[in-house]
Each structure stands twice: as C-alpha cells, then as structure tokens.
Design a protein around this motif. Structure first.
Motif, PDB file in Angstrom:
ATOM      1  N   LEU A  34       0.828  -1.205   0.000  1.00  0.00           N
ATOM      2  CA  LEU A  34       0.000   0.000   0.000  1.00  0.00           C
ATOM      3  C   LEU A  34       0.862   1.254   0.000  1.00  0.00           C
ATOM      4  O   LEU A  34       0.526   2.246  -0.625  1.00  0.00           O
ATOM      5  CB  LEU A  34      -0.920  -0.022   1.230  1.00  0.00           C
ATOM      6  CG  LEU A  34      -1.615   1.262   1.617  1.00  0.00           C
ATOM      7  CD1 LEU A  34      -3.079   0.995   1.887  1.00  0.00           C
ATOM      8  CD2 LEU A  34      -0.969   1.876   2.822  1.00  0.00           C
ATOM      9  N   ARG A  35       1.981   1.173   0.686  1.00  0.00           N
ATOM     10  CA  ARG A  35       2.861   2.340   0.802  1.00  0.00           C
ATOM     11  C   ARG A  35       3.328   2.803  -0.566  1.00  0.00           C
ATOM     12  O   ARG A  35       3.259   3.981  -0.906  1.00  0.00           O
ATOM     13  CB  ARG A  35       4.052   2.001   1.690  1.00  0.00           C
ATOM     14  CG  ARG A  35       3.605   1.583   3.069  1.00  0.00           C
ATOM     15  CD  ARG A  35       4.441   0.456   3.616  1.00  0.00           C
ATOM     16  NE  ARG A  35       3.749  -0.146   4.749  1.00  0.00           N
ATOM     17  CZ  ARG A  35       4.320  -0.610   5.802  1.00  0.00           C
ATOM     18  NH1 ARG A  35       5.620  -0.613   5.892  1.00  0.00           N
ATOM     19  NH2 ARG A  35       3.622  -1.122   6.766  1.00  0.00           N
ATOM     20  N   GLY A  36       3.818   1.884  -1.355  1.00  0.00           N
ATOM     21  CA  GLY A  36       4.253   2.212  -2.715  1.00  0.00           C
ATOM     22  C   GLY A  36       3.082   2.561  -3.612  1.00  0.00           C
ATOM     23  O   GLY A  36       3.190   3.424  -4.482  1.00  0.00           O
ATOM     24  N   GLY A  37       1.959   1.882  -3.403  1.00  0.00           N
ATOM     25  CA  GLY A  37       0.764   2.164  -4.200  1.00  0.00           C
ATOM     26  C   GLY A  37       0.271   3.586  -4.005  1.00  0.00           C
ATOM     27  O   GLY A  37      -0.109   4.259  -4.966  1.00  0.00           O
ATOM     28  N   LEU A 117       7.838   1.259   7.869  1.00  0.00           N
ATOM     29  CA  LEU A 117       9.296   1.221   7.789  1.00  0.00           C
ATOM     30  C   LEU A 117       9.717   0.103   6.838  1.00  0.00           C
ATOM     31  O   LEU A 117       8.968  -0.864   6.646  1.00  0.00           O
ATOM     32  CB  LEU A 117       9.895   0.962   9.172  1.00  0.00           C
ATOM     33  CG  LEU A 117       9.703   2.063  10.211  1.00  0.00           C
ATOM     34  CD1 LEU A 117      10.177   1.586  11.574  1.00  0.00           C
ATOM     35  CD2 LEU A 117      10.440   3.324   9.801  1.00  0.00           C
ATOM     36  N   PRO A 118      10.907   0.196   6.272  1.00  0.00           N
ATOM     37  CA  PRO A 118      11.381  -0.890   5.397  1.00  0.00           C
ATOM     38  C   PRO A 118      11.419  -2.223   6.152  1.00  0.00           C
ATOM     39  O   PRO A 118      11.836  -2.280   7.313  1.00  0.00           O
ATOM     40  CB  PRO A 118      12.792  -0.441   5.013  1.00  0.00           C
ATOM     41  CG  PRO A 118      12.787   1.036   5.199  1.00  0.00           C
ATOM     42  CD  PRO A 118      11.854   1.308   6.343  1.00  0.00           C
ATOM     43  N   GLY A 119      10.950  -3.259   5.504  1.00  0.00           N
ATOM     44  CA  GLY A 119      10.976  -4.600   6.092  1.00  0.00           C
ATOM     45  C   GLY A 119       9.753  -4.937   6.918  1.00  0.00           C
ATOM     46  O   GLY A 119       9.635  -6.040   7.437  1.00  0.00           O
ATOM     47  N   VAL A 147      -2.741  -2.316   8.168  1.00  0.00           N
ATOM     48  CA  VAL A 147      -2.652  -1.732   6.819  1.00  0.00           C
ATOM     49  C   VAL A 147      -3.449  -0.431   6.771  1.00  0.00           C
ATOM     50  O   VAL A 147      -3.020   0.551   6.152  1.00  0.00           O
ATOM     51  CB  VAL A 147      -3.140  -2.736   5.748  1.00  0.00           C
ATOM     52  CG1 VAL A 147      -3.230  -2.073   4.378  1.00  0.00           C
ATOM     53  CG2 VAL A 147      -2.211  -3.942   5.679  1.00  0.00           C
ATOM     54  N   LEU A 148      -4.588  -0.403   7.446  1.00  0.00           N
ATOM     55  CA  LEU A 148      -5.393   0.816   7.500  1.00  0.00           C
ATOM     56  C   LEU A 148      -4.611   1.953   8.166  1.00  0.00           C
ATOM     57  O   LEU A 148      -4.561   3.077   7.647  1.00  0.00           O
ATOM     58  CB  LEU A 148      -6.691   0.545   8.267  1.00  0.00           C
ATOM     59  CG  LEU A 148      -7.705   1.672   8.300  1.00  0.00           C
ATOM     60  CD1 LEU A 148      -8.293   1.908   6.919  1.00  0.00           C
ATOM     61  CD2 LEU A 148      -8.816   1.335   9.287  1.00  0.00           C
ATOM     62  N   ILE A 149      -3.971   1.654   9.284  1.00  0.00           N
ATOM     63  CA  ILE A 149      -3.164   2.669   9.981  1.00  0.00           C
ATOM     64  C   ILE A 149      -1.994   3.115   9.112  1.00  0.00           C
ATOM     65  O   ILE A 149      -1.713   4.316   8.987  1.00  0.00           O
ATOM     66  CB  ILE A 149      -2.678   2.128  11.341  1.00  0.00           C
ATOM     67  CG1 ILE A 149      -3.870   1.909  12.281  1.00  0.00           C
ATOM     68  CG2 ILE A 149      -1.650   3.068  11.971  1.00  0.00           C
ATOM     69  CD1 ILE A 149      -3.546   1.110  13.530  1.00  0.00           C
ATOM     70  N   ALA A 150      -1.307   2.165   8.489  1.00  0.00           N
ATOM     71  CA  ALA A 150      -0.200   2.516   7.588  1.00  0.00           C
ATOM     72  C   ALA A 150      -0.702   3.370   6.435  1.00  0.00           C
ATOM     73  O   ALA A 150      -0.012   4.309   6.000  1.00  0.00           O
ATOM     74  CB  ALA A 150       0.476   1.248   7.058  1.00  0.00           C
ATOM     75  N   GLY A 151      -1.907   3.069   5.956  1.00  0.00           N
ATOM     76  CA  GLY A 151      -2.495   3.852   4.872  1.00  0.00           C
ATOM     77  C   GLY A 151      -2.767   5.288   5.273  1.00  0.00           C
ATOM     78  O   GLY A 151      -2.526   6.222   4.495  1.00  0.00           O
ATOM     79  N   VAL A 152      -3.251   5.484   6.490  1.00  0.00           N
ATOM     80  CA  VAL A 152      -3.488   6.845   6.979  1.00  0.00           C
ATOM     81  C   VAL A 152      -2.157   7.599   7.090  1.00  0.00           C
ATOM     82  O   VAL A 152      -2.043   8.745   6.634  1.00  0.00           O
ATOM     83  CB  VAL A 152      -4.229   6.817   8.341  1.00  0.00           C
ATOM     84  CG1 VAL A 152      -4.258   8.198   8.978  1.00  0.00           C
ATOM     85  CG2 VAL A 152      -5.648   6.280   8.160  1.00  0.00           C
ATOM     86  N   ILE A 153      -1.161   6.937   7.663  1.00  0.00           N
ATOM     87  CA  ILE A 153       0.166   7.573   7.793  1.00  0.00           C
ATOM     88  C   ILE A 153       0.722   7.936   6.422  1.00  0.00           C
ATOM     89  O   ILE A 153       1.197   9.055   6.198  1.00  0.00           O
ATOM     90  CB  ILE A 153       1.133   6.640   8.559  1.00  0.00           C
ATOM     91  CG1 ILE A 153       0.687   6.476  10.017  1.00  0.00           C
ATOM     92  CG2 ILE A 153       2.571   7.173   8.491  1.00  0.00           C
ATOM     93  CD1 ILE A 153       1.398   5.354  10.757  1.00  0.00           C
ATOM     94  N   MET A 154       0.659   6.997   5.494  1.00  0.00           N
ATOM     95  CA  MET A 154       1.213   7.247   4.161  1.00  0.00           C
ATOM     96  C   MET A 154       0.397   8.281   3.387  1.00  0.00           C
ATOM     97  O   MET A 154       0.956   9.042   2.593  1.00  0.00           O
ATOM     98  CB  MET A 154       1.302   5.937   3.366  1.00  0.00           C
ATOM     99  CG  MET A 154       2.403   5.025   3.840  1.00  0.00           C
ATOM    100  SD  MET A 154       4.039   5.792   3.871  1.00  0.00           S
ATOM    101  CE  MET A 154       4.284   6.186   2.149  1.00  0.00           C
ATOM    102  N   SER A 155      -0.909   8.332   3.622  1.00  0.00           N
ATOM    103  CA  SER A 155      -1.740   9.347   2.961  1.00  0.00           C
ATOM    104  C   SER A 155      -1.344  10.742   3.415  1.00  0.00           C
ATOM    105  O   SER A 155      -1.247  11.664   2.603  1.00  0.00           O
ATOM    106  CB  SER A 155      -3.224   9.108   3.274  1.00  0.00           C
ATOM    107  OG  SER A 155      -3.659   7.903   2.710  1.00  0.00           O
ATOM    108  N   VAL A 156      -1.117  10.880   4.712  1.00  0.00           N
ATOM    109  CA  VAL A 156      -0.684  12.174   5.245  1.00  0.00           C
ATOM    110  C   VAL A 156       0.667  12.547   4.641  1.00  0.00           C
ATOM    111  O   VAL A 156       0.877  13.694   4.222  1.00  0.00           O
ATOM    112  CB  VAL A 156      -0.607  12.138   6.793  1.00  0.00           C
ATOM    113  CG1 VAL A 156       0.108  13.362   7.341  1.00  0.00           C
ATOM    114  CG2 VAL A 156      -2.008  12.012   7.389  1.00  0.00           C
ATOM    115  N   ILE A 157       1.565  11.570   4.565  1.00  0.00           N
ATOM    116  CA  ILE A 157       2.901  11.851   4.024  1.00  0.00           C
ATOM    117  C   ILE A 157       2.833  12.173   2.532  1.00  0.00           C
ATOM    118  O   ILE A 157       3.362  13.192   2.084  1.00  0.00           O
ATOM    119  CB  ILE A 157       3.857  10.668   4.288  1.00  0.00           C
ATOM    120  CG1 ILE A 157       4.142  10.546   5.787  1.00  0.00           C
ATOM    121  CG2 ILE A 157       5.158  10.837   3.503  1.00  0.00           C
ATOM    122  CD1 ILE A 157       4.865   9.270   6.177  1.00  0.00           C
TER     123      ILE A 157
END
Length: 167
Positions: A34-37, A117-119, A147-157
C-alpha cells in the motif's frame, strides 16, 4: 524506486493504463504494498479517496492466501533444488522478525504492520503470523487494521506533503 516502477509499468503497458490500476498492481507487490501504491497514486494524480481504497484492497487481497498457504509453499520449496534457498530466506526473514511480534502478540503484529518502515508491512506480518501459527481469525483483522493505519500515515505523508509543497 516507486517512481521508476510507475514509469516502467506505464511504458510497458503502452501508456494508456489508468493510474488507479497501476496503484492497485503496485499495492499487490511485496515490499512496496500500500505504501508504494499510494506514492504511485499521488504521482499519477489519482484523488486520495479512490487511491486509498484501491491501494488498501490491493494490499489486503493476498494476505489471507499467505496466512493459509505460506507454510505449505515453503515446505514444498525446500524440497526443490532450485528454490530451497528462497525457502530458507523466507524462514530466516520470519525468524528475524518474530521476536517483535511474539513479545506483544497481536499488538506486536499490529504495530509491525502499521509502522511504515522498510521490512515491515502486511506481507511480512502475514509471514510471521503464519510461521507463529497465529489463527487466521485473529491475525487477518489485526493485519487489516495495521494496513489501515499505515495507509493513513502514508496518505498524510504523500498527499499532505504534496499539498503543502504546492501551497
């Protein structure tokens, strides 16, 4: 890395592929997920709402299969001459990360998947959960929430930072 992948996919597919599909395909991949997406979707000017949903689904889609079948796949790969090294690598990757999850159980799995984070991420989290025999009924919702939490973090970034820079 994501920028080059977006450009390569677009060129390989003839340039007429929608950005949403590229973001979805990248989200399916291990490591990028998701991060790369979301980064790809942002680069391709896909609006945040659809991008988030598409990338979330793309990242979650393979997880039940990993949880259910990765042990069998690894055991099969160990028996093959050509791929036994890859099976060993998967086991070592799982072993390396299992302490992070074992100590805190489901909270550890959640944090492992959620922190971009990587890995870390859903693929590795599912691998670790499967190797630790965590039940699917418990681990899948925890990974989905991560994944939902990571998605929120990555969306903000990705989207927030892009908005700030263009302001």
């Amino acid at each position: 890395m994501t920028d080059g992948l977006v450009q390569g996919l677009t060129e390989w597919l003839g340039g007429s592929i929608p950005g949403e599909l590229i973001a979805f395909l990248i989200s399916l991949l291990p490591i990028l997920e998701l991060r790369g997406g979301l980064i790809a979707a942002s680069l391709l000017h896909v609006p945040l709402g659809p991008a988030f949903l598409i990338c979330y689904i793309g990242n979650i889609l393979p997880i039940p299969f990993i949880l259910l079948f990765i042990r069998r796949i690894i055991n099969y790969l160990k028996k093959t001459r050509m791929l036994h090294g890859f099976a060993g690598w998967l086991e070592r990757k799982s072993e390396k990360n299992k302490d992070k999850v074992t100590k805190y159980k489901m909270l550890g799995l959640l944090l492992f998947v959620a922190v971009p984070l990587p890995g870390t991420g859903a693929w590795t989290g599912a691998l670790v959960a499967a190797m630790l025999d965590m039940p699917l009924k418990k681990s899948l919702p925890v990974i989905a929430l991560g994944v939902l939490i990571a998605g929120v973090i990555m969306s903000v970034i990705t989207y927030g930072l892009a908005a700030l820079l263009s302001w």
